[in-house]
Design a protein around this motif. Structure first.
Motif, PDB file in Angstrom:
ATOM      1  N   ARG A 163       1.007  -1.248  -0.312  1.00  0.00           N
ATOM      2  CA  ARG A 163       0.066   0.149  -0.449  1.00  0.00           C
ATOM      3  C   ARG A 163       0.917   1.617  -0.157  1.00  0.00           C
ATOM      4  NH1 ARG A 163      -2.941  -3.805   3.369  1.00  0.00           N
ATOM      5  NH2 ARG A 163      -5.146  -4.080   2.190  1.00  0.00           N
ATOM      6  N   GLY A 164       2.070   1.572   0.068  1.00  0.00           N
ATOM      7  CA  GLY A 164       2.884   2.248   0.085  1.00  0.00           C
ATOM      8  C   GLY A 164       4.165   2.155  -0.686  1.00  0.00           C
ATOM      9  N   ILE A 165       5.427   2.815  -0.837  1.00  0.00           N
ATOM     10  CA  ILE A 165       7.074   2.936  -1.613  1.00  0.00           C
ATOM     11  C   ILE A 165       7.201   2.058  -0.375  1.00  0.00           C
ATOM     12  CG2 ILE A 165       7.225   5.665  -0.884  1.00  0.00           C
ATOM     13  CD1 ILE A 165       8.234   5.648  -3.883  1.00  0.00           C
ATOM     14  N   ASP A 166       7.173   2.593   0.887  1.00  0.00           N
ATOM     15  CA  ASP A 166       7.896   1.475   1.551  1.00  0.00           C
ATOM     16  C   ASP A 166       8.459   0.496   2.011  1.00  0.00           C
ATOM     17  OD1 ASP A 166       9.690   4.296   2.487  1.00  0.00           O
ATOM     18  OD2 ASP A 166       8.098   4.499   4.377  1.00  0.00           O
ATOM     19  N   GLU A 167       7.082  -0.086   1.932  1.00  0.00           N
ATOM     20  CA  GLU A 167       6.308  -1.603   1.805  1.00  0.00           C
ATOM     21  C   GLU A 167       7.158  -1.618   0.230  1.00  0.00           C
ATOM     22  OE1 GLU A 167       2.399  -3.684   2.381  1.00  0.00           O
ATOM     23  OE2 GLU A 167       2.086  -2.046   2.309  1.00  0.00           O
ATOM     24  N   LEU A 168       6.835  -1.791  -0.198  1.00  0.00           N
ATOM     25  CA  LEU A 168       7.110  -2.275  -1.591  1.00  0.00           C
ATOM     26  C   LEU A 168       9.081  -2.304  -1.311  1.00  0.00           C
ATOM     27  CD1 LEU A 168       7.309  -2.675  -5.002  1.00  0.00           C
ATOM     28  CD2 LEU A 168       6.946  -0.105  -5.305  1.00  0.00           C
ATOM     29  N   ARG A 169       9.409  -1.012  -1.262  1.00  0.00           N
ATOM     30  CA  ARG A 169      10.953  -1.169  -1.050  1.00  0.00           C
ATOM     31  C   ARG A 169      11.258  -2.182  -0.435  1.00  0.00           C
ATOM     32  NH1 ARG A 169      11.612   3.785   0.967  1.00  0.00           N
ATOM     33  NH2 ARG A 169      12.147   4.810  -0.919  1.00  0.00           N
ATOM     34  N   GLN A 170      10.783  -2.331   0.721  1.00  0.00           N
ATOM     35  CA  GLN A 170      11.234  -3.704   1.611  1.00  0.00           C
ATOM     36  C   GLN A 170      10.834  -4.730   0.340  1.00  0.00           C
ATOM     37  OE1 GLN A 170       8.963  -3.419   5.061  1.00  0.00           O
ATOM     38  NE2 GLN A 170      10.107  -1.660   5.613  1.00  0.00           N
ATOM     39  N   MET A 171      10.230  -5.147  -0.006  1.00  0.00           N
ATOM     40  CA  MET A 171      10.071  -6.553  -0.975  1.00  0.00           C
ATOM     41  C   MET A 171      10.611  -6.566  -2.460  1.00  0.00           C
ATOM     42  SD  MET A 171       5.337  -6.406  -1.565  1.00  0.00           S
ATOM     43  CE  MET A 171       4.942  -7.579  -1.813  1.00  0.00           C
ATOM     44  N   LEU A 172      10.906  -5.594  -3.117  1.00  0.00           N
ATOM     45  CA  LEU A 172      12.317  -5.706  -4.132  1.00  0.00           C
ATOM     46  C   LEU A 172      13.423  -5.820  -3.783  1.00  0.00           C
ATOM     47  CD1 LEU A 172      11.115  -2.432  -5.824  1.00  0.00           C
ATOM     48  CD2 LEU A 172      10.055  -4.618  -6.586  1.00  0.00           C
ATOM     49  N   LYS A 173      13.700  -7.303  -4.661  1.00  0.00           N
ATOM     50  CA  LYS A 173      15.585  -7.570  -3.849  1.00  0.00           C
ATOM     51  C   LYS A 173      16.663  -7.101  -5.468  1.00  0.00           C
ATOM     52  CE  LYS A 173      14.139 -12.579  -5.857  1.00  0.00           C
ATOM     53  NZ  LYS A 173      13.645 -12.996  -5.121  1.00  0.00           N
ATOM     54  N   PRO A 174      17.384  -7.194  -5.552  1.00  0.00           N
ATOM     55  CA  PRO A 174      18.406  -6.778  -7.189  1.00  0.00           C
ATOM     56  C   PRO A 174      18.220  -7.904  -7.834  1.00  0.00           C
ATOM     57  CG  PRO A 174      19.616  -6.348  -4.898  1.00  0.00           C
ATOM     58  CD  PRO A 174      18.105  -6.859  -4.618  1.00  0.00           C
ATOM     59  N   GLY A 175      17.612  -7.841  -9.223  1.00  0.00           N
ATOM     60  CA  GLY A 175      17.889  -8.710 -10.238  1.00  0.00           C
ATOM     61  C   GLY A 175      16.517  -9.233 -10.614  1.00  0.00           C
ATOM     62  N   TRP A 176      15.583  -9.123  -9.434  1.00  0.00           N
ATOM     63  CA  TRP A 176      14.325  -9.290  -9.139  1.00  0.00           C
ATOM     64  C   TRP A 176      13.608  -9.175 -11.052  1.00  0.00           C
ATOM     65  CZ3 TRP A 176       9.064  -6.687  -9.456  1.00  0.00           C
ATOM     66  CH2 TRP A 176       8.304  -7.304  -9.626  1.00  0.00           C
ATOM     67  N   SER A 177      12.650 -10.416 -11.515  1.00  0.00           N
ATOM     68  CA  SER A 177      12.625  -9.626 -13.282  1.00  0.00           C
ATOM     69  C   SER A 177      10.480 -10.340 -12.599  1.00  0.00           C
ATOM     70  CB  SER A 177      12.990 -10.620 -13.795  1.00  0.00           C
ATOM     71  OG  SER A 177      12.780 -11.991 -13.716  1.00  0.00           O
ATOM     72  N   GLY A 178      10.207  -9.071 -12.628  1.00  0.00           N
ATOM     73  CA  GLY A 178       8.737  -9.468 -12.526  1.00  0.00           C
ATOM     74  C   GLY A 178       7.867  -8.359 -12.824  1.00  0.00           C
ATOM     75  N   VAL A 179       6.840  -7.705 -12.228  1.00  0.00           N
ATOM     76  CA  VAL A 179       5.409  -6.887 -13.077  1.00  0.00           C
ATOM     77  C   VAL A 179       4.929  -5.974 -11.881  1.00  0.00           C
ATOM     78  CG1 VAL A 179       3.329  -6.610 -13.749  1.00  0.00           C
ATOM     79  CG2 VAL A 179       4.617  -8.315 -15.051  1.00  0.00           C
ATOM     80  N   ILE A 180       5.745  -4.425 -11.706  1.00  0.00           N
ATOM     81  CA  ILE A 180       4.397  -4.079 -10.945  1.00  0.00           C
ATOM     82  C   ILE A 180       3.678  -3.633 -11.353  1.00  0.00           C
ATOM     83  CG2 ILE A 180       5.821  -2.248  -9.554  1.00  0.00           C
ATOM     84  CD1 ILE A 180       8.553  -3.060  -9.243  1.00  0.00           C
ATOM     85  N   VAL A 181       2.535  -3.721 -10.935  1.00  0.00           N
ATOM     86  CA  VAL A 181       1.022  -2.574 -11.430  1.00  0.00           C
ATOM     87  C   VAL A 181       1.455  -1.646 -10.480  1.00  0.00           C
ATOM     88  CG1 VAL A 181      -1.290  -2.917 -11.792  1.00  0.00           C
ATOM     89  CG2 VAL A 181      -0.380  -4.553 -12.264  1.00  0.00           C
ATOM     90  N   THR A 182       1.495  -0.216 -11.037  1.00  0.00           N
ATOM     91  CA  THR A 182       0.901   0.271  -9.554  1.00  0.00           C
ATOM     92  C   THR A 182       0.030   1.990  -9.549  1.00  0.00           C
ATOM     93  OG1 THR A 182       2.579   2.592  -8.343  1.00  0.00           O
ATOM     94  CG2 THR A 182       2.989   1.952 -10.704  1.00  0.00           C
ATOM     95  N   SER A 183      -0.804   2.312  -9.140  1.00  0.00           N
ATOM     96  CA  SER A 183      -1.660   3.208  -9.118  1.00  0.00           C
ATOM     97  C   SER A 183      -0.252   4.477  -9.147  1.00  0.00           C
ATOM     98  CB  SER A 183      -2.293   3.951  -8.203  1.00  0.00           C
ATOM     99  OG  SER A 183      -3.139   3.140  -7.879  1.00  0.00           O
ATOM    100  N   GLU A 184      -1.631   5.748  -9.992  1.00  0.00           N
ATOM    101  CA  GLU A 184      -0.592   6.878 -10.354  1.00  0.00           C
ATOM    102  C   GLU A 184      -0.141   7.518  -8.840  1.00  0.00           C
ATOM    103  OE1 GLU A 184      -3.267  10.132 -12.625  1.00  0.00           O
ATOM    104  OE2 GLU A 184      -4.617   8.299 -12.670  1.00  0.00           O
TER     105      GLU A 184
END
Length: 134
Positions: free
Chosen positions: A38-59
């Motif tokens: 629900r927020g950028i801090d939560e997203l930052r914690q999820m992402l890892k270097p080298g991950w390849s996938g799809v992020i669907v984000t709101s404006e």
């Protein structure tokens, strides 16, 4: 316990419950592994270097814009693809999204077209993986 991100999953970085749930049903019915934040801090914690996938984000989030999310994803996991959800999508926003390097813009009402766009984005991320390892 949070499950680690696997390549080929989709992150729904969408603060609006109804939009996240609607897209979650569509992606879930299509067999995608999903993660939500629900927020950028939560997203930052999820992402890892080298991950390849799809992020669907709101404006926009409460604490970030789609441009900030795109920039963070580009730095952290450059093979990932970002799709922007525009509630009032128009040609200007679509051009802005594409010109800044996001994969595409989708808008409600959502249909299997959103899944098709994400599948195309996933295929592009895999092309980037192949080029990086070739």
């Amino acid at each position: 316990m949070r499950h680690p991100l696997r390549d080929g999953s989709v992150i729904l970085a969408i603060p609006e419950d109804h939009t996240r749930e609607e897209l979650g049903r569509l992606f879930g019915d299509s067999g995608w592994e999903m993660h939500a934040c629900r927020g950028i801090d939560e997203l930052r914690q999820m992402l890892k270097p080298g991950w390849s996938g799809v992020i669907v984000t709101s404006e926009s989030f409460r604490d970030a814009t789609w441009r900030q999310i795109l920039a963070m994803a580009s730095r952290t996991c450059p093979r990932a693809q970002v799709i922007v959800v525009g509630m009032l999508a128009d040609r200007n926003l679509w051009a802005d999204v594409l010109n800044h390097g996001a994969f595409d813009l989708i808008a409600p009402p959502f249909s299997t077209e959103a899944v098709r766009v994400a599948t195309s984005a996933w295929e592009r991320s895999q092309q980037r993986v192949r080029y990086a390892t070739a």
